[in-house]
Design an enzyme around this catalytic site. Structure first.
Site, PDB file in Angstrom:
ATOM      1  N   GLY A  46       0.945  -1.374   0.053  1.00 43.32           N
ATOM      2  CA  GLY A  46       0.069  -0.019  -0.044  1.00 43.32           C
ATOM      3  C   GLY A  46       0.836   1.276  -0.044  1.00 43.32           C
ATOM      4  N   ALA A  47       2.091   1.257  -0.718  1.00 42.74           N
ATOM      5  CA  ALA A  47       3.015   2.243  -0.658  1.00 42.74           C
ATOM      6  C   ALA A  47       2.695   3.573  -1.718  1.00 42.74           C
ATOM      7  CB  ALA A  47       4.362   1.847  -0.940  1.00 42.74           C
ATOM      8  N   ASN A  48       1.361   3.303  -2.318  1.00 43.60           N
ATOM      9  CA  ASN A  48       1.266   4.389  -3.285  1.00 43.60           C
ATOM     10  C   ASN A  48       0.618   5.656  -2.811  1.00 43.60           C
ATOM     11  OD1 ASN A  48      -1.125   2.701  -2.949  1.00 43.60           O
ATOM     12  ND2 ASN A  48      -1.804   3.179  -5.047  1.00 43.60           N
ATOM     13  N   THR A  49       0.112   5.504  -1.509  1.00 43.24           N
ATOM     14  CA  THR A  49      -0.400   6.660  -0.718  1.00 43.24           C
ATOM     15  C   THR A  49      -0.498   6.663   0.724  1.00 43.24           C
ATOM     16  OG1 THR A  49      -2.483   7.777  -0.805  1.00 43.24           O
ATOM     17  CG2 THR A  49      -2.539   5.370  -0.377  1.00 43.24           C
ATOM     18  N   GLY A  50      -0.532   7.822   1.329  1.00 42.61           N
ATOM     19  CA  GLY A  50      -0.737   7.838   2.792  1.00 42.61           C
ATOM     20  C   GLY A  50       0.475   7.336   3.507  1.00 42.61           C
ATOM     21  N   ILE A  51       0.121   6.739   4.532  1.00 42.90           N
ATOM     22  CA  ILE A  51       1.344   6.320   5.484  1.00 42.90           C
ATOM     23  C   ILE A  51       2.333   5.327   4.826  1.00 42.90           C
ATOM     24  CG2 ILE A  51       1.899   4.920   7.520  1.00 42.90           C
ATOM     25  CD1 ILE A  51      -0.849   5.704   8.689  1.00 42.90           C
ATOM     26  N   GLY A  52       1.956   4.601   3.891  1.00 43.18           N
ATOM     27  CA  GLY A  52       2.902   3.552   3.335  1.00 43.18           C
ATOM     28  C   GLY A  52       3.856   4.330   2.269  1.00 43.18           C
ATOM     29  N   SER A 175      -4.158  -0.948  14.838  1.00 43.36           N
ATOM     30  CA  SER A 175      -4.789   0.264  15.040  1.00 43.36           C
ATOM     31  C   SER A 175      -5.456   0.121  16.535  1.00 43.36           C
ATOM     32  CB  SER A 175      -6.208   0.461  14.039  1.00 43.36           C
ATOM     33  OG  SER A 175      -6.958   1.428  14.872  1.00 43.36           O
ATOM     34  N   TYR A 200     -13.801  -4.128  10.880  1.00 46.63           N
ATOM     35  CA  TYR A 200     -12.481  -3.545  10.751  1.00 46.63           C
ATOM     36  C   TYR A 200     -11.652  -3.509  12.026  1.00 46.63           C
ATOM     37  CZ  TYR A 200      -9.093   0.226  10.860  1.00 46.63           C
ATOM     38  OH  TYR A 200      -8.007   0.990  10.916  1.00 46.63           O
TER      39      TYR A 200
END
Length: 316
Positions: A46-52, A175, A200
């Protein structure tokens, strides 16, 4: 009554003025490790946005060869070019990874193992939140399938490479919501009863339990693992929930930035001397409290066995 209303009128303005200070208080954890990573290999899901994205950027800045494992390859390529430009590190690579499809996970692992001789850092960062009831390609409830089972399978497939590259680390992004999670093994896929919020929370509890059981099984191998709570971060994670998106927008001035949210992941991936804390849960770059069920070794072992059974992996 009117006097009370007049007293409350300045409240929104005061909160807005205090927002930077409040955000600073909520973002106290900062990775201070000076460790550099030339010759090291890292994978961030998930490195294409946000924290990643911010996590991958910092790892690249420190000289690592970084794989952006993304479902959206086109977006990933744009992010890779951005990171290359900002860090001067051209060893930022994009590979297709759809955690909602075990065939994609196996294809990613197979390609990576053929391409790389080592793996020093695996950051299981990608996730979904508050999805309407839906299933992955393999029939798993989406939260459990992506947030837990997808990363469980990915880690399993890359585990021997991590061991051969030791010292190595696995960081699982969980989380604070795990406190509200309860693992119901008779309704793990939400088919008897489904609530998006509870689903979740259950998947985030699974992240913590997986981390603890993985640490137990990896003891003495040179591979250590950590679960992290990044904090409340202004990111795209709420995209499946209109209500949560509105709430995030309303309180955006109090939320962490993605860069701030990445700090605890980076702390666990980089800080020297954390080996003795393998299996622990971190928040704001320090060991945090976990729920009672998250400390239950019996539940952790059962989750491991159930996960292996669902994914067709051998029990060991």
């Amino acid at each position: 009554m009117i006097a009370a209303l007049l007293l409350l009128l300045p409240l929104p303005l005061l909160l807005y003025m205090a927002a930077p200070r409040i955000r600073e208080m909520l973002s106290s954890g900062v990775c201070t490790s000076p460790v550099q990573l030339p010759g090291k290999v890292a994978v961030v899901t998930g490195a294409n946005t946000g924290i990643g994205k911010e996590t991958a950027k910092e790892l690249a800045k420190r000289g690592a060869r970084v794989y952006l494992a993304c479902r959206d390859v086109q977006k990933g390529e744009l992010v890779a070019k951005e990171i290359q430009t900002k860090t001067g590190n051209q060893q930022v690579l994009v590979r297709k990874l759809d955690l909602a499809d075990t065939r994609s996970i196996r294809a990613f692992a197979q390609g990576f193992l053929a391409e790389e001789k080592q793996l020093h850092i695996l950051i299981n960062n990608a996730g979904v939140m508050m999805c309407p009831y839906s299933k992955t390609v393999d029939g798993f409830e989406m939260h459990m399938g992506v947030n837990h089972l997808g990363h469980f399978l990915l880690t399993h497939l890359l585990l021997e490479k991590l061991k051969a590259s030791a010292p190595a680390r696995v960081v699982n992004v969980s989380s604070l919501a795990h406190f509200l999670g309860r693992l119901n093994f008779h309704n793990l896929q939400g088919e008897k009863f489904y609530n998006a919020g509870l689903a979740y929370c259950q998947s985030k509890l699974a992240n913590v339990l997986f981390t603890q059981e993985l640490a137990r099984r990896l003891k003495g191998s040179g591979v250590t693992t950590y679960a992290v709570h990044p904090g409340s971060v202004n990111s795209e994670l709420t995209r499946y929930s209109t209500f949560m998106t509105c709430m995030w927008w309303l309180f955006s001035c109090f939320l962490k930035t993605p860069e701030q949210g990445a700090q605890t992941s980076l702390h666990c991936a980089l800080t020297e001397g954390l080996e003795r804390l393998s299996g622990e849960y971190f928040s704001d770059c320090r060991v945090g409290w976990v729920s009672a069920q998250a400390r239950n070794e019996t539940v952790a072992r059962r989750l491991w066995d159930v996960s292996c059974d669902l994914l067709g992996l051998p029990l060991d």
